[in-house]
Design a protein around this motif. Structure first.
Motif, PDB file in Angstrom:
ATOM      1  N   UNK A 134       0.824  -1.207   0.000  1.00 39.60           N
ATOM      2  CA  UNK A 134       0.000   0.000   0.000  1.00 39.60           C
ATOM      3  C   UNK A 134       0.865   1.267   0.000  1.00 39.60           C
ATOM      4  N   UNK A 135       1.965   1.235   0.759  1.00 39.98           N
ATOM      5  CA  UNK A 135       2.819   2.431   0.916  1.00 39.98           C
ATOM      6  C   UNK A 135       3.964   2.473  -0.088  1.00 39.98           C
ATOM      7  N   UNK A 136       4.093   1.423  -0.908  1.00 37.81           N
ATOM      8  CA  UNK A 136       5.151   1.329  -1.914  1.00 37.81           C
ATOM      9  C   UNK A 136       6.553   1.325  -1.299  1.00 37.81           C
ATOM     10  N   UNK A 137       6.656   0.831  -0.056  1.00 40.52           N
ATOM     11  CA  UNK A 137       7.975   0.726   0.577  1.00 40.52           C
ATOM     12  C   UNK A 137       8.617  -0.607   0.197  1.00 40.52           C
ATOM     13  N   UNK A 138       8.913  -0.715  -1.089  1.00 37.32           N
ATOM     14  CA  UNK A 138       9.595  -1.887  -1.645  1.00 37.32           C
ATOM     15  C   UNK A 138      10.874  -1.393  -2.295  1.00 37.32           C
ATOM     16  N   UNK A 139      11.969  -2.088  -2.041  1.00 35.70           N
ATOM     17  CA  UNK A 139      13.270  -1.645  -2.546  1.00 35.70           C
ATOM     18  C   UNK A 139      13.316  -1.644  -4.063  1.00 35.70           C
ATOM     19  N   UNK A 140      14.303  -0.893  -4.623  1.00 32.33           N
ATOM     20  CA  UNK A 140      14.414  -0.771  -6.074  1.00 32.33           C
ATOM     21  C   UNK A 140      14.655  -2.113  -6.761  1.00 32.33           C
ATOM     22  N   UNK A 141      15.381  -3.015  -6.067  1.00 33.27           N
ATOM     23  CA  UNK A 141      15.635  -4.319  -6.686  1.00 33.27           C
ATOM     24  C   UNK A 141      14.479  -5.290  -6.488  1.00 33.27           C
ATOM     25  N   UNK A 142      13.450  -4.874  -5.762  1.00 35.98           N
ATOM     26  CA  UNK A 142      12.265  -5.698  -5.581  1.00 35.98           C
ATOM     27  C   UNK A 142      12.431  -6.870  -4.644  1.00 35.98           C
ATOM     28  N   UNK A 143      13.551  -6.920  -3.889  1.00 35.31           N
ATOM     29  CA  UNK A 143      13.822  -8.070  -3.019  1.00 35.31           C
ATOM     30  C   UNK A 143      13.530  -7.782  -1.547  1.00 35.31           C
ATOM     31  N   UNK A 144      13.238  -6.537  -1.218  1.00 33.84           N
ATOM     32  CA  UNK A 144      13.021  -6.171   0.189  1.00 33.84           C
ATOM     33  C   UNK A 144      11.779  -5.307   0.317  1.00 33.84           C
ATOM     34  N   UNK A 145      11.115  -5.433   1.455  1.00 31.33           N
ATOM     35  CA  UNK A 145       9.919  -4.630   1.722  1.00 31.33           C
ATOM     36  C   UNK A 145       9.871  -4.287   3.208  1.00 31.33           C
ATOM     37  N   UNK A 146       9.205  -3.158   3.530  1.00 27.91           N
ATOM     38  CA  UNK A 146       9.088  -2.704   4.920  1.00 27.91           C
ATOM     39  C   UNK A 146       7.636  -2.665   5.350  1.00 27.91           C
ATOM     40  N   UNK A 147       7.317  -3.384   6.432  1.00 23.47           N
ATOM     41  CA  UNK A 147       6.037  -3.247   7.123  1.00 23.47           C
ATOM     42  C   UNK A 147       6.258  -2.191   8.199  1.00 23.47           C
ATOM     43  N   UNK A 148       5.466  -1.123   8.183  1.00 22.49           N
ATOM     44  CA  UNK A 148       5.691  -0.015   9.110  1.00 22.49           C
ATOM     45  C   UNK A 148       4.512   0.161  10.061  1.00 22.49           C
ATOM     46  N   UNK A 149       4.812   0.595  11.297  1.00 24.48           N
ATOM     47  CA  UNK A 149       3.766   0.841  12.294  1.00 24.48           C
ATOM     48  C   UNK A 149       4.337   1.726  13.394  1.00 24.48           C
ATOM     49  N   UNK A 150       3.467   2.178  14.270  1.00 27.96           N
ATOM     50  CA  UNK A 150       3.875   3.005  15.411  1.00 27.96           C
ATOM     51  C   UNK A 150       3.560   2.285  16.711  1.00 27.96           C
ATOM     52  N   UNK A 151       4.351   2.605  17.742  1.00 22.95           N
ATOM     53  CA  UNK A 151       4.090   2.054  19.069  1.00 22.95           C
ATOM     54  C   UNK A 151       3.019   2.874  19.770  1.00 22.95           C
ATOM     55  N   UNK A 152       2.114   2.210  20.463  1.00 20.85           N
ATOM     56  CA  UNK A 152       1.091   2.895  21.250  1.00 20.85           C
ATOM     57  C   UNK A 152       1.715   3.487  22.518  1.00 20.85           C
ATOM     58  N   UNK A 153       1.001   4.429  23.135  1.00 16.92           N
ATOM     59  CA  UNK A 153       1.375   4.917  24.454  1.00 16.92           C
ATOM     60  C   UNK A 153       2.489   5.953  24.439  1.00 16.92           C
ATOM     61  N   UNK A 154       3.032   6.203  25.622  1.00 15.23           N
ATOM     62  CA  UNK A 154       4.056   7.226  25.828  1.00 15.23           C
ATOM     63  C   UNK A 154       5.331   6.854  25.067  1.00 15.23           C
ATOM     64  N   UNK A 155       5.802   7.743  24.173  1.00 14.22           N
ATOM     65  CA  UNK A 155       7.024   7.443  23.425  1.00 14.22           C
ATOM     66  C   UNK A 155       8.238   7.192  24.330  1.00 14.22           C
ATOM     67  N   UNK A 156       8.262   7.852  25.504  1.00 17.86           N
ATOM     68  CA  UNK A 156       9.413   7.718  26.405  1.00 17.86           C
ATOM     69  C   UNK A 156       9.539   6.301  26.962  1.00 17.86           C
ATOM     70  N   UNK A 157       8.409   5.581  27.034  1.00 19.14           N
ATOM     71  CA  UNK A 157       8.444   4.227  27.615  1.00 19.14           C
ATOM     72  C   UNK A 157       8.226   3.144  26.556  1.00 19.14           C
ATOM     73  N   UNK A 158       8.288   3.527  25.287  1.00 22.32           N
ATOM     74  CA  UNK A 158       8.008   2.552  24.222  1.00 22.32           C
ATOM     75  C   UNK A 158       9.005   1.393  24.231  1.00 22.32           C
ATOM     76  N   UNK A 159      10.245   1.662  24.608  1.00 22.46           N
ATOM     77  CA  UNK A 159      11.255   0.598  24.617  1.00 22.46           C
ATOM     78  C   UNK A 159      10.949  -0.461  25.673  1.00 22.46           C
ATOM     79  N   UNK A 160      10.168  -0.078  26.689  1.00 26.09           N
ATOM     80  CA  UNK A 160       9.809  -1.021  27.743  1.00 26.09           C
ATOM     81  C   UNK A 160       8.638  -1.905  27.330  1.00 26.09           C
ATOM     82  N   UNK A 161       7.920  -1.508  26.238  1.00 21.66           N
ATOM     83  CA  UNK A 161       6.731  -2.243  25.807  1.00 21.66           C
ATOM     84  C   UNK A 161       6.889  -2.907  24.444  1.00 21.66           C
ATOM     85  N   UNK A 162       8.094  -2.839  23.891  1.00 23.16           N
ATOM     86  CA  UNK A 162       8.283  -3.367  22.541  1.00 23.16           C
ATOM     87  C   UNK A 162       8.595  -4.863  22.527  1.00 23.16           C
ATOM     88  N   UNK A 163       8.875  -5.446  23.687  1.00 19.66           N
ATOM     89  CA  UNK A 163       9.266  -6.859  23.748  1.00 19.66           C
ATOM     90  C   UNK A 163       8.223  -7.799  23.126  1.00 19.66           C
TER      91      UNK A 163
END
Length: 796
Positions: A134-163
């Motif tokens: 949908x976002x066209x985040x596919x590399x020029x060689x067509x071999x790689x792609x990125x699924x993107x998202x954001x973490x919920x909640x306070x950005x300062x504590x996101x590293x504590x909830x990413x596990x």
């Protein structure tokens, strides 16, 4: 012939018959504490408990992004904060085919992408999950792609909830491990990696440093109680400072780095100060003085050296406040506080504890070391010469026979010793002329020691700059106004056409706040120099030609690359004022405390030589790779940007520990009537044992940091350890005595036009009074005096 009495009066600009000056703060503090032992101990304990309690209740305030430093990065953070926006922390999952022929259009590849999207959504910790189709985040060689998202909640504590999210992605990777490589990277996951490594490293350092210091002190003292005293006082000073830091953070925010540096500095100086004091007290008792006299002499000599050294270190640490960088200011203030607390504890509660313990300070003696020392004392007494000591090691009077042998050669040929030692240090320092500094990227900081580094490299290869995009924060009176919208579109197009980015350039608009955030992947990726060129194109060409044409629009450019460049620029700017402040105030302190223009100048020169040698070693090892494999630093190729200035301040402060201690002993002997060369010999050999013990502790503690996984910590540990080792051996054992021997009587040069300055040498009178029985007792035998030498009449 000028008598000792006349010299004493001339040196202070007083007329004949002038009364000796009053005792200084160290002597008075030691005397008061010895008389009010329990009061001093109780006050110290209450101070530590109260500081910790109030600090815990107040909590520690951390440094905000907008407070980190001046420049565009802080401006961007301030716009976000003023707008009340909480930028979510973005994460990406890279999906790549294992086989070179795999394409993002393959059925297996699409299944992997869909599995990732479903897995991260099910965790409940993420939002705004987007598919690369949908976002066209596919590399020029067509071999790689990125699924993107954001973490919920306070950005300062996101590293504590990413596990949970990391585990979900790992489970998808296990299901497709034969055909796809799937891995997550982003702000939260990188911060978690950094925090885990940083926390593990410092836990390892903290758990190792104290036992190492205690072990070395056990060898130095040969008794458990004596060895425990410096460690306990250092730890209580650190505990009290932690509480004070929390209170002060409400005025000047603190940081985790400041906490770690405080612990490192606090352990080093806290142990050193107590070691200096305790060794002098023991030395005087071993020389036959009663406990009270020994304690008074230790307070007036080593106590004074601790105060002079502590004030000098505090002044040096205060230099960090001039950097304009919040992290540096926090480190400087934290270090200053712990040094001040350790200094106060050493001259107050330590004398009280020594007075309380008395001979019990020798309890818990180690039999083997005790027998070894008794054997050495026996050999010394069998072969001692008048006023001297025997073979290798330490004599019964605390003199080092090894350093006496080295010093003998230095004093016989001081010019040769000076040329050889200074030449060697200058040669070691020369590589620092080509020192290159930069903020480390993730792969430079950790090498291949953590899996996320490989993910970081793969993302940058497939999507140049995607792992660390520039972030343009745009604020306008009306973000939806036609001129502003045209400027945003033009910026988006020209960022790619100018060659600064290969795209995609994404814009997120916050209508209510009239703010827009533009993310621009920079060409160059993890190559800092190339990425900075791309950043320069955005700042100097693209922005003025687009957003800069609209009145009232602010558009500071932030991001990791921008932060690194702005930080470097700020540090370069700060070098001159910090250097000037540290050098000038250290010079003035040496001038006041030793009343010698010559000693003040040589102190500065020797310390700068020590710092220069440390810079040279860092450059050789970490930039040129000479012996880098020994510390696990292959392939770094640069020095982390904050380290040179940090080392200048820290080393300039810590080097004064040994310098003040040695020169104080030399001056003490000189003031008692010895010639300059006799005073040099006496001062160096009697302090060599304690300086060696203190240096071994510092080198061991700093070397622990050289074994940690983070390259910046390795560099800090190696730089500090190398500088302290050089300082305690070549500088204090060879260069200092060689220079002083060549200068001879000129060492004590103090021009008449400076004699209006305050006299801070007054503690010396307390030594003579204690030795002559001024307290009403019998005069104690002087083990250092020459045969037939009479006490200084003024002091008696």
């Amino acid at each position: 012939m000028v008598t000792t009495e006349k010299r004493w009066r001339q040196g202070r600009g007083r007329g004949p018959g002038a009364a000796p000056p009053s005792h200084g703060i160290a002597a008075r503090a030691g005397a008061w504490s010895a008389r009010h032992r329990w009061t001093a101990v109780i006050i110290w304990v209450l101070f530590v408990v109260l500081a910790m309690g109030l600090g815990t209740a107040a909590g520690q305030v951390g440094v905000k992004n907008s407070e980190q430093m001046s420049g565009e990065v802080s401006d961007a953070a301030r716009i976000i904060e003023d707008a009340g926006l909480t930028e979510p922390v973005g994460e990406s999952v890279i999906v790549q085919g294992v086989a070179p022929s795999t394409s993002a259009t393959d059925k297996e590849f699409r299944a992997g992408v869909e599995a990732v999207v479903a897995a991260v959504e099910q965790t409940g910790e993420v939002t705004d999950v987007t598919s690369p189709y949908d976002t066209k985040t596919i590399s020029k060689d067509g071999r790689s792609a990125l699924v993107q998202f954001n973490m919920r909640g306070d950005p300062e504590t996101s590293s504590e909830r990413v596990e949970p999210v990391l585990k979900a992605v790992a489970s998808v990777q296990e299901e497709h491990e034969d055909t796809l490589r799937i891995a997550e990277i982003g702000g939260a996951s990188m911060k978690k990696t950094f925090d885990d490594a940083y926390g593990d490293d410092f836990k390892q350092a903290e758990f190792t440093a104290v036992p190492v210091a205690l072990g070395i002190l056990l060898i130095a003292f040969g008794a458990l109680v004596a060895a425990l005293l410096p460690v306990v006082l250092a730890l209580t000073a650190i505990m009290a400072t932690m509480g004070l830091m929390a209170l002060v953070s409400h005025v000047m925010p603190m940081s985790d780095t400041a906490n770690s540096v405080m612990l490192l500095v606090g352990l080093a100086v806290g142990v050193d100060y107590c070691l200096f004091y305790l060794r002098r007290e023991r030395e005087e008792r071993e020389a036959g003085r009663d406990a009270g006299t020994a304690l008074r002499i230790a307070a007036a000599t080593s106590g004074r050296a601790v105060v002079v050294s502590g004030v000098t270190v505090c002044v040096a640490m205060a230099g960090m406040l001039f950097t304009g960088v919040a992290e540096f200011k926090a480190m400087g203030l934290a270090s200053l506080m712990v040094v001040a607390v350790a200094m106060i504890g050493s001259v107050t509660v330590l004398p009280a504890l020594l007075s309380l313990l008395g001979e019990r300070v020798e309890r818990g003696r180690l039999p083997f070391l005790n027998r070894l020392k008794q054997s050495k004392k026996q050999r010394t007494s069998d072969g001692a010469v008048a006023g001297g000591d025997g073979g290798a090691g330490e004599s019964g009077t605390g003199e080092s026979r090894f350093w006496r042998a080295v010093l003998g050669g230095v004093l016989r040929r001081p010019k040769t010793a000076l040329v050889v030692a200074a030449g060697a240090l200058v040669a070691i320092a020369l590589p620092a002329v080509g020192m290159q500094t930069q903020n480390f990227t993730l792969d430079q900081e950790f090498g291949d020691s953590v899996p996320i580094v490989q993910t970081y490299q793969r993302v940058n290869e497939a999507f140049p700059g995607g792992a660390e995009p520039a972030e343009v924060v745009v604020r306008a009176d009306d973000i939806n106004a036609a001129p502003v919208q045209r400027a945003l579109a033009d910026f988006q197009a020209q960022a790619v056409s100018s060659g600064a980015s290969e795209g995609p350039v994404e814009i997120v608009t916050h209508d209510e706040q009239n703010v827009a955030v533009i993310e621009v992947p920079l060409v160059g990726g993890s190559d800092q120099k190339r990425a900075e060129k791309s950043l320069g194109l955005l700042r100097d060409t693209v922005r003025p030609d687009t957003l800069g044409t609209v009145d009232g629009v602010e558009a500071p450019i932030s991001g990791q690359v921008a932060g690194s460049k702005d930080f470097n620029d700020q540090i370069v700017w700060a070098v001159a004022p910090v250097f000037a402040f540290v050098v000038i105030f250290a010079f003035l302190l040496m001038l006041l405390c030793f009343r010698s223009l010559t000693i003040a100048v040589t102190s500065i020169v020797l310390n700068l030589l020590s710092v220069g040698a440390a810079y040279g070693i860092l450059t050789m090892v970490f930039q040129h790779g000479w012996g880098a494999s020994l510390v696990g630093a292959e392939g770094v190729g640069a020095i982390v940007a904050w380290l040179p200035l940090f080392l200048l301040v820290i080393l300039f402060g810590l080097s004064m520990d040994y310098h003040v201690f040695v020169v104080s002993r030399i001056r003490e002997a000189r003031s008692r009537g010895r010639t300059t060369r006799e005073a040099i010999t006496h001062g160096v050999v009697t302090t060599a044992g304690v300086v060696t013990s203190a240096a071994v502790i510092m080198v061991a503690v700093f070397a622990i940091f050289g074994t940690l996984s983070m390259q910046s910590m390795k560099q800090m540990g190696v730089g500090l350890a190398a500088a302290v080792l050089i300082d305690a051996t070549i500088i204090r054992g060879v260069l200092l005595p060689a220079i002083m021997a060549l200068l001879d009587e000129s060492n004590w040069y103090f021009p008449t036009w400076l004699r209006w300055l305050p006299d801070l040498t007054h503690d010396e009178s307390a030594v003579a009074e204690a030795e002559s029985g001024a307290d009403g007792g019998e005069p104690a035998v002087d083990p250092y005096g020459k045969a037939g030498e009479q006490p200084d009449p003024v002091r008696v």
